[in-house]
Scaffold this motif. Structure first.
Motif, PDB file in Angstrom:
ATOM      1  N   PRO B 529       0.884  -1.432  -0.034  1.00 24.22           N
ATOM      2  CA  PRO B 529       0.101  -0.015  -0.055  1.00 24.22           C
ATOM      3  C   PRO B 529       0.749   1.264  -0.230  1.00 24.22           C
ATOM      4  CG  PRO B 529      -0.231  -1.351   2.080  1.00 24.22           C
ATOM      5  CD  PRO B 529       0.472  -2.099   1.179  1.00 24.22           C
ATOM      6  N   LEU B 545      -3.354   3.269  -1.967  1.00 24.34           N
ATOM      7  CA  LEU B 545      -4.093   2.241  -1.483  1.00 24.34           C
ATOM      8  C   LEU B 545      -3.487   2.117   0.112  1.00 24.34           C
ATOM      9  CD1 LEU B 545      -3.264  -0.635  -3.792  1.00 24.34           C
ATOM     10  CD2 LEU B 545      -5.510   0.325  -3.407  1.00 24.34           C
ATOM     11  N   GLU B 546      -4.459   1.678   0.907  1.00 26.30           N
ATOM     12  CA  GLU B 546      -4.126   1.605   2.441  1.00 26.30           C
ATOM     13  C   GLU B 546      -3.961   0.390   2.971  1.00 26.30           C
ATOM     14  OE1 GLU B 546      -3.161   4.496   3.829  1.00 26.30           O
ATOM     15  OE2 GLU B 546      -3.937   5.875   2.628  1.00 26.30           O
ATOM     16  N   ASP B 547      -3.586   0.198   4.155  1.00 32.55           N
ATOM     17  CA  ASP B 547      -3.508  -1.240   4.900  1.00 32.55           C
ATOM     18  C   ASP B 547      -4.761  -1.456   5.429  1.00 32.55           C
ATOM     19  OD1 ASP B 547      -2.230  -3.329   5.650  1.00 32.55           O
ATOM     20  OD2 ASP B 547      -0.736  -2.555   6.828  1.00 32.55           O
ATOM     21  N   ASP B 551      -8.501  -3.055   0.330  1.00 32.58           N
ATOM     22  CA  ASP B 551      -7.439  -2.528  -0.727  1.00 32.58           C
ATOM     23  C   ASP B 551      -6.261  -3.672  -0.892  1.00 32.58           C
ATOM     24  OD1 ASP B 551      -8.592  -0.177  -0.625  1.00 32.58           O
ATOM     25  OD2 ASP B 551      -6.918   0.995   0.004  1.00 32.58           O
ATOM     26  N   THR B 628      -2.222  -4.837  -4.306  1.00 32.24           N
ATOM     27  CA  THR B 628      -1.381  -5.222  -3.000  1.00 32.24           C
ATOM     28  C   THR B 628      -1.497  -6.782  -3.286  1.00 32.24           C
ATOM     29  OG1 THR B 628      -1.983  -3.381  -1.854  1.00 32.24           O
ATOM     30  CG2 THR B 628      -1.245  -5.240  -0.589  1.00 32.24           C
TER      31      THR B 628
END
Ligand code: ADP
Ligand code: MG
Lengths: 227, 810
Positions: B529, B545-547, B551, B628
């Protein structure tokens, strides 16, 4: 010795045609001393060059020692020339980079003569023309008269039967000119045929016969009684 | 006779010291440049020729092909090929393979990184490797015995005997102890096979890793096959497609077997691997280019010689005429002048060899190689050089010899001065040739360097400064390692990905545009991410993108299964390909992406980033999808605070030791990786510059000689001009103009040639400079300036002389 029959030489440049020699008939016997005279541009040098096989005639015949050489190739002429003919020029034409003895030796180099014999012959001929004391000198260290003596030596070292001299005294003062003429006379007396172009009537007097050229034609031939 | 030639030659040389110097020095420089270039080229072409029977040994290589994807070229072959070869072709005498691995090595308390080869038991026989300690019979019978090279032995054991000593290797399936069973000679520098650490291959080390040992998906084994002498290898190559067809499994499980992809098998002669093999590190095209330059420089030097000797024919015409009157035939004259120039050629060769000897250390440093020229141990090379010297001498003397052979004595003997002898035009042609080559090289060198600079200055779309790429974090400890690093104030960001910029992506995904048209191909990059933050790639629309689960396309601990749907990011180019009007328009859109042929993921675009270079800067930017995949995060990119670089490196080392006590930290700097892309072209540019300078120097020397000659010959004319009222300026101007003409003409000839060559070369770059007129004009001006500087001094001296002196000479 040689015979020119109806011999002509025409120079063609881009536009002009110059007839340097026009139907010349000349016969020269072995052992003769012939002078060629005439005004500048009349064809004297051209004649000498053809006789000396440095040039070929445009038409006519040139019989040298019984062979008609008029149409011979350069290589063949070169071969006959080196056996029989020696040259002396007005401007000496010694090679600046070679010493006196080396200049003379050059005339034997193209004859397949062993080095020891070459040296002996060079010594002998240097004595004869009185230049031995200058053997190691370079041409530029010599006077004009000395240079011409080297040229004479070079012309005869190969025992050439005939010497062609084109104004050999032209660049010399009268004393040195005299010296050269006496040398030529001595050679002639030993049997060498000599053909010489000269402007000087006095020097022409050394010859037995004088051929006068004018505009490519032989005008007169005077025979002189032997001196 | 030859003594006489030698005498005249030597005396002529000494009398005209300037000409002699220029002639010999020009030839010597040309020959030295030629030798240096060919030494390098020869070295590149002679890799791996030293093995016994090298001509019959081939490397098996595989290229994976799949419709819609780029070909994946591997220098290796898959495991089953060995037996297939042995069973199919009676011509095969033996096959030997190794599997190359970078592992951690422990000796006592110390840890080292070590590249090892898991080699087949017949490796040492196959390559006939010479033993220094131990014997071939005694090794490899026992799986615990390793064979190391002398330098490896020195590294770990110093001067003491290494035999029987033990070392621990950190292998994929755990640590193993090995003892040194033999020490062999160091591998040669010019070899693709660097056998510094050989370990007998053992399938036990790879249990659970079928791809190394069985299936056809990954060509991992560097495989060599030796055929019986005289084998028609072309026929065997021709049999390859059929062989693959028969043996490659075609099950339904397409990830393991070849239903959707295929392979080509090729056989590359051992000696060709370095330049032509898959993943070759040499470039034969560039080498041929260098050879071309070598010949051009030699040509310039020979032309110099021709030119000056022709200019000086008048000086020696009298000598030749006299020789001819005295009986020299054409053959004699040719012989004399050829002998003379061959002599000069050989003298130049000797000087050139001395120059090469002096230049080699610098040249080697420049090329980072260890070329040497040892004539004693290489009689063939000595002979070739002799032939070269003679050949150069012969060609340099050819014109002069021919001219003199044709010379008519009567044209020379009757005048005491020598007029121009009709070689003037030929000389002009020669000067034009020389300067055309020089100007052409100048232009080419300029643009090649320009392109390298341009490529260096190219906006990559990300910030490559202050980044380190750490390997071997694709494991359970990866997250811990990352967290620990981020705790340090000197580490500002960390991103993870399966590959990093400059490496390019091998994943090609098929995605259907919103218009419903045919699918388009988009490069996939499995990344974490925070990949875009660490590389500072700007966002054009949406978010990074995030954790968080939505995502993540594939998460650790979910048995390697991809999710049916997830959020992704694309780049601007991909947005365009997929039919979106603007980056904004793409946000929130659902597209179906085929990660592989049978794996469809419904993806939602949550962000669009600016385009950036992921492949080599030579290539065009491609559309990309970034998602991811926690299983494919083998590279960790660390951004450090440049003000505290040393402290950041300490933190990195300490954190590594704390997290991975059993393995070695390995990292590269992103700046280096970026720079490495330009290295080949930069080196090409530097080489070109160097040899262009040489070419120009030789040409200028020739021009100087020619100007001196002209000055000498025209003293009288200049004297008359001065008497008639010409000024210093007029005379110098006259000279400069005379030499400007050929130089200008040379440029006109060089321009189109350089243009077409460069245009073709630049076409190999996706981002290239345009050819502008100015550098062409610049080269012409430079050539003119060099010409003028060379000639001006001469002209000035001549113009200054008192005319009376000149005229009195005549
Ligand atoms: N190589 C040549 N080309 C053209 N014309 C020439 C050449 N050599 C001589 N001539 C011409 O031939 C004529 C005779 O010249 P030349 O034999 O040298 O005369 P001389 O020696 O009697 O002064 C002259 O008109 C000269 O211009
Ligand atoms: Mg005359």
């Amino acid at each position: 010795m040689l015979k020119l029959h109806n011999l002509s030489k025409v120079y063609r440049t881009d536009e002009v045609e110059t007839a340097a020699l026009n139907s010349v008939n000349i016969e020269i016997e072995s052992g003769e001393f012939v002078a060629i005279m005439g005004p500048s541009g009349c064809g004297k040098s051209t004649l000498l060059n053809i006789v000396g096989m440095l040039d070929t005639p445009s038409s006519g015949d040139y019989v040298f020692m019984g062979e008609n050489v008029a149409r011979y190739s350069e290589a063949k002429l070169s071969n006959i020339r080196k056996q029989n003919i020696g040259f002396i020029f007005q401007s000496f034409n010694l090679i600046d980079e070679l010493s006196v003895e080396e200049n003379i030796e050059l005339a034997l180099l193209y004859h397949n003569i062993p080095a020891s014999e070459r040296r002996a012959r060079v010594e002998r001929v240097m004595d004869k023309v009185g230049i031995a004391h200058r053997a190691k000198h370079m041409p530029s260290q010599l006077s004009g008269g000395q240079q011409q003596r080297v040229a004479v030596a070079r012309a005869v070292v190969g025992d050439q039967a005939m010497i062609l001299a084109d104004e050999p005294t032209g660049n010399l003062d009268s004393a040195h000119g005299q010296e050269v003429m006496e040398m030529l006379q001595a050679l002639n007396e030993e049997g060498t045929t000599i053909v010489m172009v000269t402007h000087s009537p006095a020097h022409a007097d050394y010859a037995r016969r004088t051929i006068n050229l004018f505009d490519g034609h032989v005008v007169t031939e005077n025979l002189r009684a032997a001196v | 006779m030859f003594r006489n030639y030698l005498k005249t030659a030597m005396r002529n040389l000494l009398r005209n010291k300037l000409f002699s110097f220029i002639n010999i020095a020009g030839l010597a420089i040309g020959l030295a440049a030629f030798i240096l270039i060919t030494l390098f080229v020869r070295d590149e072409f002679s890799w791996d020729r030293h093995w016994s029977g090298a001509d019959d040994i081939y490397r098996m290589e595989m290229t994976y092909t799949q419709p819609g994807q780029v070909d994946r070229k591997s220098p290796n072959a898959v495991d089953p090929l060995k037996d297939i070869f042995l069973n199919t072709f009676p011509e095969v005498e033996a096959v030997s393979r190794y599997l190359e691995f970078d592992v951690g090595l422990r000796q006592g308390d110390a840890m080292y990184g070590q590249r090892i080869l898991f080699a087949d038991h017949n490796f040492l026989d196959f390559f006939n490797v010479r033993f220094v300690e131990g014997s071939r019979e005694a090794v490899f019978s026992d799986l615990g015995g390793a064979v190391i090279s002398q330098r490896t032995a020195e590294k770990y054991f110093g001067t003491a005997s290494a035999l029987g000593k033990s070392l621990t290797l950190h292998l994929p399936n755990g640590d193993r102890d090995f003892y040194v069973a033999g020490v062999v000679e160091n591998p040669k520098r010019d070899s693709v096979i660097q056998h510094d650490f050989l370990v007998p291959f053992n399938r036990d080390y790879f249990t659970g890793m079928r791809w190394f040992t069985e299936d056809w998906r990954f060509a991992a084994r560097t495989s060599f096959v030796r055929f019986a002498p005289g084998t028609n290898v072309d026929a065997i190559r021709a049999a390859m497609p059929d062989l693959v067809e028969r043996h490659m499994p075609k099950g339904t499980d397409s990830t393991e077997t070849g239903t959707s992809w295929s392979v080509d098998v090729d056989l590359v002669k051992l000696g060709d691997v370095h330049l032509y093999g898959n993943g070759a590190n040499g470039d034969a095209g560039v080498l041929y280019g260098f050879l071309g330059i070598a010949f051009l420089i030699l040509l310039i030097a020979v032309v110099n010689f021709l030119n000056l000797s022709m200019a000086r024919t008048a000086h020696r015409a009298r000598e030749v005429a006299v020789r001819k009157v005295l009986g020299a035939a054409r053959g004699h004259v040719i012989q004399q002048f050829l002998a003379e120039s061959v002599l000069l050629g050989l003298v130049a060769l000797l000087i050139a060899l001395a120059m090469v000897e002096l230049a080699l250390p610098y040249y080697n440093a420049f090329l980072s190689t260890v070329l040497e020229l040892n004539l004693m141990s290489e009689p063939v090379v000595a002979l070739l050089l002799l032939v070269l010297g003679i050949g150069v001498g012969l060609s340099a003397g050819s014109l002069q010899a021919l001219y003199f052979a044709m010379l008519k004595p009567r044209d020379v003997l009757y005048s005491s001065t020598s007029a121009d002898n009709g070689t003037g035009r030929l000389r002009q042609v020669l000067v034009v040739t020389q300067f055309a080559i020089s100007a052409g090289l100048m232009i080419i060198a300029f643009f090649v360097n320009q392109q390298t600079q341009f490529a260096r200055a190219l906006d990559l779309g990300f910030n490559p400064d202050n980044l380190l790429v750490v390997a071997r974090t694709n494991n359970d400890q990866g997250d811990t390692f990352k967290r620990r690093l981020l705790a340090s104030p000197y580490i500002t960001a960390i991103g993870r990905s399966s590959d990093v910029p400059t490496q390019g992506s091998e994943d090609r995904m098929q995605v259907r545009p919103i218009t419903g048209d045919d699918t388009v191909t988009i490069d996939g990059l499995p990344s974490g991410p925070d990949f875009f933050r660490v590389y500072q790639i700007p966002l054009l629309a949406g978010r990074y993108l995030e954790d968080m689960p939505a995502d993540i396309t594939r998460a650790r601990g979910e048995e390697g299964e991809y999710r049916r749907s997830s959020n992704i990011i694309i780049n601007a180019l991909a947005a365009k390909r997929l039919g979106f009007e603007s980056p904004q328009a793409a946000i929130g859109q659902l597209v179906a992406a085929n990660l592989t042929r049978d794996l469809r993921v419904d993806t939602t675009i949550v962000g669009v980033v600016a385009d950036f270079h992921f492949d080599s800067a030579r290539d065009v930017i491609r559309p990309g999808i970034y998602y991811t995949d926690e299983y494919r995060q083998s590279d960790m990119t660390v951004r450090y605070d440049p003000a505290n670089k040393a402290a950041a490196l300490d933190v990195l080392n300490e954190t590594w030791r704390a997290t991975y006590p059993d393995s070695i930290l390995e990292y590269t700097s992103m700046e280096d990786m970026v720079e490495r892309q330009y290295q080949t072209d930069a080196r090409l540019g530097e080489m070109l510059t160097m040899f262009t300078l040489l070419a120009v120097t030789i040409s200028a020397m020739g021009l100087y000689g020619l100007a001196s000659f002209t000055a000498e010959r025209r003293t009288k004319e200049i004297g008359i001009r001065k008497v008639l009222g010409a000024r210093l300026r007029d005379i110098v101007g006259l000279f400069l103009w005379q030499f400007s003409k050929p130089i200008l003409l040379a440029n006109l000839i060089a321009w189109p040639v350089a243009f077409f060559f460069l245009d073709d070369w630049l076409d190999g770059f996706a981002y290239r400079i345009d050819l502008s007129l100015l550098p062409f004009v610049g080269a012409a001006c430079a050539a003119l300036a060099i010409g003028w500087l060379t000639v001006a001094g001469r002209a000035y001296v001549v113009a200054r002389t008192n005319p009376i002196n000149a005229l009195r000479h005549e």
